[in-house]
Design an enzyme around this catalytic site. Structure first.
Site, PDB file in Angstrom:
ATOM      1  N   SER A   1       0.833  -1.212   0.000  1.00 39.54           N
ATOM      2  CA  SER A   1       0.000   0.000   0.000  1.00 39.54           C
ATOM      3  C   SER A   1       0.868   1.263   0.000  1.00 39.54           C
ATOM      4  O   SER A   1       0.455   2.295  -0.536  1.00 39.54           O
ATOM      5  CB  SER A   1      -0.977   0.007   1.174  1.00 39.54           C
ATOM      6  OG  SER A   1      -0.311   0.247   2.381  1.00 39.54           O
TER       7      SER A   1
ATOM      8  N   LEU B   1      10.972  -6.719   4.497  1.00 39.77           N
ATOM      9  CA  LEU B   1      11.259  -7.342   5.788  1.00 39.77           C
ATOM     10  C   LEU B   1      12.637  -7.993   5.862  1.00 39.77           C
ATOM     11  O   LEU B   1      12.930  -8.724   6.805  1.00 39.77           O
ATOM     12  CB  LEU B   1      10.148  -8.342   6.133  1.00 39.77           C
ATOM     13  CG  LEU B   1       8.757  -7.693   6.182  1.00 39.77           C
ATOM     14  CD1 LEU B   1       7.688  -8.706   6.531  1.00 39.77           C
ATOM     15  CD2 LEU B   1       8.717  -6.516   7.152  1.00 39.77           C
ATOM     16  N   LYS B   2      13.483  -7.708   4.884  1.00 38.73           N
ATOM     17  CA  LYS B   2      14.849  -8.239   4.919  1.00 38.73           C
ATOM     18  C   LYS B   2      15.813  -7.112   5.255  1.00 38.73           C
ATOM     19  O   LYS B   2      15.572  -5.959   4.878  1.00 38.73           O
ATOM     20  CB  LYS B   2      15.230  -8.806   3.537  1.00 38.73           C
ATOM     21  CG  LYS B   2      14.390  -9.986   3.132  1.00 38.73           C
ATOM     22  CD  LYS B   2      14.842 -11.206   3.889  1.00 38.73           C
ATOM     23  CE  LYS B   2      13.949 -12.393   3.587  1.00 38.73           C
ATOM     24  NZ  LYS B   2      14.232 -13.545   4.434  1.00 38.73           N
TER      25      LYS B   2
ATOM     26  N   HIS C   1       8.765   3.105   9.097  1.00 38.03           N
ATOM     27  CA  HIS C   1       8.467   2.216  10.220  1.00 38.03           C
ATOM     28  C   HIS C   1       7.189   2.713  10.894  1.00 38.03           C
ATOM     29  O   HIS C   1       7.033   3.914  11.104  1.00 38.03           O
ATOM     30  CB  HIS C   1       9.649   2.213  11.203  1.00 38.03           C
ATOM     31  CG  HIS C   1       9.455   1.232  12.309  1.00 38.03           C
ATOM     32  ND1 HIS C   1       9.631  -0.125  12.134  1.00 38.03           N
ATOM     33  CD2 HIS C   1       9.047   1.401  13.597  1.00 38.03           C
ATOM     34  CE1 HIS C   1       9.352  -0.751  13.258  1.00 38.03           C
ATOM     35  NE2 HIS C   1       9.004   0.151  14.165  1.00 38.03           N
TER      36      HIS C   1
ATOM     37  N   ASP D   1      16.150  -0.740  11.596  1.00 35.19           N
ATOM     38  CA  ASP D   1      15.475   0.440  12.161  1.00 35.19           C
ATOM     39  C   ASP D   1      16.386   1.362  12.961  1.00 35.19           C
ATOM     40  O   ASP D   1      15.924   2.032  13.880  1.00 35.19           O
ATOM     41  CB  ASP D   1      14.307  -0.004  13.080  1.00 35.19           C
ATOM     42  CG  ASP D   1      13.260  -0.815  12.346  1.00 35.19           C
ATOM     43  OD1 ASP D   1      13.066  -0.579  11.135  1.00 35.19           O
ATOM     44  OD2 ASP D   1      12.638  -1.682  12.983  1.00 35.19           O
TER      45      ASP D   1
ATOM     46  N   GLU E   1       1.304   7.073   7.235  1.00 34.98           N
ATOM     47  CA  GLU E   1       2.444   6.609   6.425  1.00 34.98           C
ATOM     48  C   GLU E   1       2.283   7.050   4.977  1.00 34.98           C
ATOM     49  O   GLU E   1       3.248   7.490   4.335  1.00 34.98           O
ATOM     50  CB  GLU E   1       2.534   5.071   6.443  1.00 34.98           C
ATOM     51  CG  GLU E   1       2.965   4.478   7.752  1.00 34.98           C
ATOM     52  CD  GLU E   1       3.145   2.960   7.652  1.00 34.98           C
ATOM     53  OE1 GLU E   1       3.788   2.491   6.707  1.00 34.98           O
ATOM     54  OE2 GLU E   1       2.625   2.252   8.531  1.00 34.98           O
TER      55      GLU E   1
HETATM   56  C1  GAR Z   1       3.837  -0.675   6.743  1.00 30.73           C
HETATM   57  O1  GAR Z   1       3.001  -0.405   7.844  1.00 30.73           O
HETATM   58  C2  GAR Z   1       5.284  -0.398   7.108  1.00 30.73           C
HETATM   59  O2  GAR Z   1       5.446   0.690   7.963  1.00 30.73           O
HETATM   60  C3  GAR Z   1       5.629  -1.681   7.809  1.00 30.73           C
HETATM   61  O3  GAR Z   1       5.071  -2.685   7.005  1.00 30.73           O
HETATM   62  C4  GAR Z   1       3.857  -2.178   6.456  1.00 30.73           C
HETATM   63  C5  GAR Z   1       3.878  -2.450   4.958  1.00 30.73           C
HETATM   64  O4  GAR Z   1       2.642  -2.128   4.416  1.00 30.73           O
HETATM   65  N1  GAR Z   1       7.053  -1.835   7.925  1.00 30.73           N
HETATM   66  C6  GAR Z   1       7.629  -2.328   9.002  1.00 30.73           C
HETATM   67  O5  GAR Z   1       6.992  -2.724   9.976  1.00 30.73           O
HETATM   68  C7  GAR Z   1       9.153  -2.374   8.950  1.00 30.73           C
HETATM   69  N2  GAR Z   1       9.714  -2.622  10.235  1.00 30.73           N
HETATM   70  P1  GAR Z   1       2.454  -2.032   2.845  1.00 30.73           P
HETATM   71  O6  GAR Z   1       3.036  -3.324   2.252  1.00 30.73           O
HETATM   72  O7  GAR Z   1       0.954  -1.969   2.674  1.00 30.73           O
HETATM   73  O8  GAR Z   1       3.167  -0.804   2.375  1.00 30.73           O
END
Ligand code: GAR
Length: 204
Positions: A12, A89-90, A108, A149, A178
């Site tokens: 998203s 996530l890597k 984040h 992070d 975000e």
């Molecule tokens: C988002 O909320 C982002 O902040 C989080 O993953 C989600 C991805 O959403 N990232 C983390 O937690 C990284 N530590 P998306 O695939 O809909 O953009």
């Protein structure tokens, strides 16, 4: 600004970046989408939108160096200037971080340095915020170093935690923030307004 977006999931934030570009709020072009996950929504978005995309992960290679080289080659081929991690996530390897020093951003879903680090992603973050009893949470866009992070923040935005909040309702509120904040942070780079000196990030 030639942008690569790395994403492992839904995508998203990629959608929000593409929308901001379409509206004229972000002077960038997404020239590459990278995912470690073949079924990532972000890869589907890239396919639908005709954006070059790459499904790549360490398991496809014999060594860290071969993986890093393939990734760096893709970034070089597309003449990528800035990399935006959006739910990737890597960990980004030290070789890639070094080549793109101060040009890799991450988003984040909390106010770092709280509720960050390895394993802290998605709903786990929001549940931890509620379990702690926090009254605010938020969004952090930060520079990426080779730890999880831990790079310096570029922009942060607070979101209030209501008394009746659930992890799902907090996740939805934070995600709306975000979607605004990431494009704003990237636009600062597009305009060349970000000065970085160690952990000090100043916006001119
Ligand atoms: C988002 O909320 C982002 O902040 C989080 O993953 C989600 C991805 O959403 N990232 C983390 O937690 C990284 N530590 P998306 O695939 O809909 O953009």
């Amino acid at each position: 600004m030639r942008l690569a977006v790395f994403a492992s999931g839904r995508g998203s934030n990629l959608d929000a970046i593409l929308s901001a570009i379409k509206r004229g709020d972000l002077s960038a072009q997404v020239v590459l989408v990278v995912s470690n996950n073949e079924s990532a929504g972000a890869l589907q978005t890239a396919r639908r939108s005709g954006i070059p995309h790459l499904h790549i992960n360490r398991d496809h290679f014999d060594s860290d160096a071969a993986f890093d080289n393939a990734l760096l080659r893709a970034l070089t081929d597309e003449r990528v200037e800035i990399v935006a991690l959006a739910g990737y996530l890597k960990r980004v390897s030290p070789a890639v971080v070094a080549r793109y020093k101060n040009r890799i951003l991450n988003i984040h879903p909390a106010l770092l340095p709280a509720f960050g680090g390895k394993g802290m992603y998605g709903m786990k973050v929001h549940q931890a915020v509620l379990d702690y009893g926090c009254k605010v949470s938020g969004v952090t866009v930060h520079l990426v170093d080779s730890e999880y992070d831990s790079g310096p923040p570029i922009l942060q935005r607070c979101v209030a935690v209501a008394d009746s909040e659930t992890a799902e309702s907090l996740a939805a509120k934070v995600l709306r923030a975000e979607h605004e904040v990431y494009s704003q942070a990237l636009q600062l780079f597009a305009e060349g307004r970000v000065r970085i000196d160690g952990r000090t990030v100043e916006v001119a």
